[in-house]
Scaffold this motif. Structure first.
Motif, PDB file in Angstrom:
ATOM      1  N   SER A   1       6.173  -2.590   4.983  1.00 27.66           N
ATOM      2  CA  SER A   1       6.664  -1.498   4.144  1.00 27.66           C
ATOM      3  C   SER A   1       7.787  -1.923   3.211  1.00 27.66           C
ATOM      4  O   SER A   1       8.005  -1.308   2.167  1.00 27.66           O
ATOM      5  CB  SER A   1       7.147  -0.339   5.019  1.00 27.66           C
ATOM      6  OG  SER A   1       8.213  -0.764   5.869  1.00 27.66           O
ATOM      7  N   MET A   2       8.485  -3.007   3.547  1.00 27.62           N
ATOM      8  CA  MET A   2       9.623  -3.420   2.737  1.00 27.62           C
ATOM      9  C   MET A   2       9.196  -3.954   1.373  1.00 27.62           C
ATOM     10  O   MET A   2       9.834  -3.706   0.357  1.00 27.62           O
ATOM     11  CB  MET A   2      10.448  -4.473   3.467  1.00 27.62           C
ATOM     12  CG  MET A   2      11.775  -4.786   2.804  1.00 27.62           C
ATOM     13  SD  MET A   2      12.821  -5.773   3.873  1.00 27.62           S
ATOM     14  CE  MET A   2      12.728  -7.343   3.058  1.00 27.62           C
ATOM     15  N   LEU A   3       8.097  -4.701   1.347  1.00 28.73           N
ATOM     16  CA  LEU A   3       7.677  -5.357   0.105  1.00 28.73           C
ATOM     17  C   LEU A   3       6.383  -4.788  -0.464  1.00 28.73           C
ATOM     18  O   LEU A   3       5.949  -5.219  -1.531  1.00 28.73           O
ATOM     19  CB  LEU A   3       7.501  -6.860   0.334  1.00 28.73           C
ATOM     20  CG  LEU A   3       8.732  -7.640   0.792  1.00 28.73           C
ATOM     21  CD1 LEU A   3       8.388  -9.107   0.972  1.00 28.73           C
ATOM     22  CD2 LEU A   3       9.892  -7.474  -0.177  1.00 28.73           C
ATOM     23  N   ALA A   4       5.783  -3.832   0.221  1.00 32.76           N
ATOM     24  CA  ALA A   4       4.442  -3.374  -0.150  1.00 32.76           C
ATOM     25  C   ALA A   4       4.350  -2.909  -1.592  1.00 32.76           C
ATOM     26  O   ALA A   4       3.341  -3.136  -2.266  1.00 32.76           O
ATOM     27  CB  ALA A   4       3.989  -2.265   0.794  1.00 32.76           C
ATOM     28  N   SER A   5       5.393  -2.265  -2.086  1.00 31.55           N
ATOM     29  CA  SER A   5       5.342  -1.731  -3.453  1.00 31.55           C
ATOM     30  C   SER A   5       5.620  -2.787  -4.511  1.00 31.55           C
ATOM     31  O   SER A   5       5.498  -2.517  -5.707  1.00 31.55           O
ATOM     32  CB  SER A   5       6.358  -0.593  -3.611  1.00 31.55           C
ATOM     33  OG  SER A   5       7.681  -1.092  -3.444  1.00 31.55           O
ATOM     34  N   SER A   6       5.974  -4.018  -4.083  1.00 31.86           N
ATOM     35  CA  SER A   6       6.395  -5.038  -5.046  1.00 31.86           C
ATOM     36  C   SER A   6       5.264  -5.947  -5.499  1.00 31.86           C
ATOM     37  O   SER A   6       5.456  -6.764  -6.397  1.00 31.86           O
ATOM     38  CB  SER A   6       7.525  -5.888  -4.451  1.00 31.86           C
ATOM     39  OG  SER A   6       7.066  -6.646  -3.355  1.00 31.86           O
ATOM     40  N   TYR A   7       4.084  -5.831  -4.879  1.00 32.31           N
ATOM     41  CA  TYR A   7       3.001  -6.739  -5.260  1.00 32.31           C
ATOM     42  C   TYR A   7       1.645  -6.078  -5.085  1.00 32.31           C
ATOM     43  O   TYR A   7       1.472  -5.109  -4.340  1.00 32.31           O
ATOM     44  CB  TYR A   7       3.062  -8.030  -4.442  1.00 32.31           C
ATOM     45  CG  TYR A   7       2.737  -7.882  -2.982  1.00 32.31           C
ATOM     46  CD1 TYR A   7       1.421  -7.948  -2.512  1.00 32.31           C
ATOM     47  CD2 TYR A   7       3.749  -7.677  -2.044  1.00 32.31           C
ATOM     48  CE1 TYR A   7       1.123  -7.810  -1.172  1.00 32.31           C
ATOM     49  CE2 TYR A   7       3.468  -7.531  -0.695  1.00 32.31           C
ATOM     50  CZ  TYR A   7       2.151  -7.604  -0.271  1.00 32.31           C
ATOM     51  OH  TYR A   7       1.862  -7.457   1.066  1.00 32.31           O
ATOM     52  N   THR A   8       0.662  -6.665  -5.787  1.00 30.73           N
ATOM     53  CA  THR A   8      -0.749  -6.347  -5.617  1.00 30.73           C
ATOM     54  C   THR A   8      -1.477  -7.650  -5.345  1.00 30.73           C
ATOM     55  O   THR A   8      -1.400  -8.581  -6.157  1.00 30.73           O
ATOM     56  CB  THR A   8      -1.328  -5.673  -6.868  1.00 30.73           C
ATOM     57  OG1 THR A   8      -0.621  -4.461  -7.131  1.00 30.73           O
ATOM     58  CG2 THR A   8      -2.804  -5.360  -6.673  1.00 30.73           C
ATOM     59  N   LEU A   9      -2.145  -7.748  -4.213  1.00 30.37           N
ATOM     60  CA  LEU A   9      -2.819  -8.984  -3.841  1.00 30.37           C
ATOM     61  C   LEU A   9      -4.206  -9.027  -4.466  1.00 30.37           C
ATOM     62  O   LEU A   9      -4.996  -8.086  -4.339  1.00 30.37           O
ATOM     63  CB  LEU A   9      -2.924  -9.069  -2.320  1.00 30.37           C
ATOM     64  CG  LEU A   9      -3.339 -10.414  -1.710  1.00 30.37           C
ATOM     65  CD1 LEU A   9      -2.391 -11.527  -2.152  1.00 30.37           C
ATOM     66  CD2 LEU A   9      -3.373 -10.306  -0.191  1.00 30.37           C
ATOM     67  N   ARG A  10      -4.494 -10.139  -5.161  1.00 29.68           N
ATOM     68  CA  ARG A  10      -5.783 -10.328  -5.816  1.00 29.68           C
ATOM     69  C   ARG A  10      -6.393 -11.656  -5.356  1.00 29.68           C
ATOM     70  O   ARG A  10      -6.324 -12.672  -6.057  1.00 29.68           O
ATOM     71  CB  ARG A  10      -5.621 -10.289  -7.332  1.00 29.68           C
ATOM     72  CG  ARG A  10      -5.111  -8.927  -7.822  1.00 29.68           C
ATOM     73  CD  ARG A  10      -4.986  -8.844  -9.303  1.00 29.68           C
ATOM     74  NE  ARG A  10      -4.531  -7.517  -9.709  1.00 29.68           N
ATOM     75  CZ  ARG A  10      -4.211  -7.174 -10.956  1.00 29.68           C
ATOM     76  NH1 ARG A  10      -4.330  -8.077 -11.931  1.00 29.68           N
ATOM     77  NH2 ARG A  10      -3.797  -5.951 -11.227  1.00 29.68           N
ATOM     78  N   PRO A  11      -6.983 -11.675  -4.163  1.00 27.63           N
ATOM     79  CA  PRO A  11      -7.516 -12.924  -3.615  1.00 27.63           C
ATOM     80  C   PRO A  11      -8.764 -13.381  -4.357  1.00 27.63           C
ATOM     81  O   PRO A  11      -9.493 -12.582  -4.948  1.00 27.63           O
ATOM     82  CB  PRO A  11      -7.841 -12.556  -2.161  1.00 27.63           C
ATOM     83  CG  PRO A  11      -8.077 -11.079  -2.198  1.00 27.63           C
ATOM     84  CD  PRO A  11      -7.162 -10.533  -3.262  1.00 27.63           C
ATOM     85  N   PHE A  12      -8.998 -14.689  -4.317  1.00 22.59           N
ATOM     86  CA  PHE A  12     -10.206 -15.253  -4.928  1.00 22.59           C
ATOM     87  C   PHE A  12     -10.722 -16.377  -4.046  1.00 22.59           C
ATOM     88  O   PHE A  12     -10.022 -16.901  -3.177  1.00 22.59           O
ATOM     89  CB  PHE A  12      -9.922 -15.765  -6.343  1.00 22.59           C
ATOM     90  CG  PHE A  12      -8.960 -16.926  -6.419  1.00 22.59           C
ATOM     91  CD1 PHE A  12      -9.407 -18.244  -6.334  1.00 22.59           C
ATOM     92  CD2 PHE A  12      -7.594 -16.717  -6.595  1.00 22.59           C
ATOM     93  CE1 PHE A  12      -8.529 -19.319  -6.401  1.00 22.59           C
ATOM     94  CE2 PHE A  12      -6.704 -17.786  -6.662  1.00 22.59           C
ATOM     95  CZ  PHE A  12      -7.172 -19.083  -6.564  1.00 22.59           C
TER      96      PHE A  12
END
Length: 251
Positions: free
Chosen positions: A104-115
């Motif tokens: 919850s601390m960092l969840a709003s700071s990134y969007t994961l786009r795996p490849f």
């Protein structure tokens, strides 16, 4: 396209050199590649944390991604308005570093786009082509191209592979791992790491415009690494030291 080296030391940082980290800029877009140990302070020499537009990681070893944690902390906790940061990485490569803090601390700071290595995708103004190159963990060789035809090829960490020549084919700059000088001392490691001499051979085969050696083992003599590379490559070459800049517009 403009490349600024934040660091290029393998395994762990030294007092004068951070681990792998590269800031790539084009048309105002700032892409951070492989934020390894000690690269975050070097990044702050050039831009603020909210100035990074996306991150691209070759593989999950901490000397290539550990400083993603302070970058995300700075964006999430410092009160700097910043949109979620797009994180492009092979599937599972960032699991460990993202688990350093409660979700919850960092969840709003990134969007994961795996490849999956082998895929092609866009990142801002860049087209990213990827290759699966041999290493101890899944590793993506990366080739970035942008408007005007400039191209940058980067091995991540890799052992010998015919795909390296394809990755670097006539690239304007070839950023190649070069952990050792001419031989990998442990035969068990030889399939998964390169030498400076090997990097020079691949640069020649690929017809690369410029060779930058990176991921040198800590304490390696940089001039000796260049000498080993130039035994196989007669084009312009340098070691990727913190602060080195390559600018396609200046060519």
């Amino acid at each position: 396209m403009r490349l600024t080296v934040l660091g290029g030391c393998g395994a762990w940082p030294t007092a004068r050199q951070a681990c792998s980290g590269y800031l790539i800029e084009h048309d105002g877009f700032r892409l951070l590649i492989d934020p390894g140990y000690a690269t975050f302070p070097r990044l702050l020499d050039h831009i603020t944390p909210d100035g990074v537009d996306a991150v691209l990681v070759s593989h999950g070893h901490p000397d290539h991604c550990a400083d993603l944690n302070p970058l995300l902390r700075a964006r999430a906790l410092s009160g700097i308005p910043a949109s979620p940061l797009a994180l492009h990485a092979p599937h599972g490569a960032l699991d460990a570093v993202l688990a350093l803090d409660k979700p919850s601390m960092l969840a709003s700071s990134y969007t994961l786009r795996p490849f999956w290595p082998g895929e092609r995708f866009g990142i801002g103004p860049f087209t990213a082509d990827t290759w699966h190159l041999p290493h101890f963990v899944p590793n993506a060789g990366l080739r970035l191209s942008a408007g005007g035809g400039a191209s940058l090829a980067y091995t991540g960490d890799t052992g010998p592979s015919p795909d390296i020549s394809r990755l670097a084919d006539h690239a304007d700059v070839f950023l190649s791992e070069a952990t050792y000088l001419r031989t990998v001392p442990d035969p068990d490691d030889a399939p998964y790491l390169l030498t400076a001499h090997g990097a020079g051979m691949y640069a020649t085969r690929a017809g690369a415009g410029r060779l930058l050696l990176t991921h040198l083992w800590p304490g390696t003599d940089e001039n000796a690494a260049l000498e080993a590379a130039k035994e196989a490559y007669n084009g312009p070459a340098a070691v990727a030291l913190s602060g080195l800049v390559w600018d396609a517009a200046a060519l």
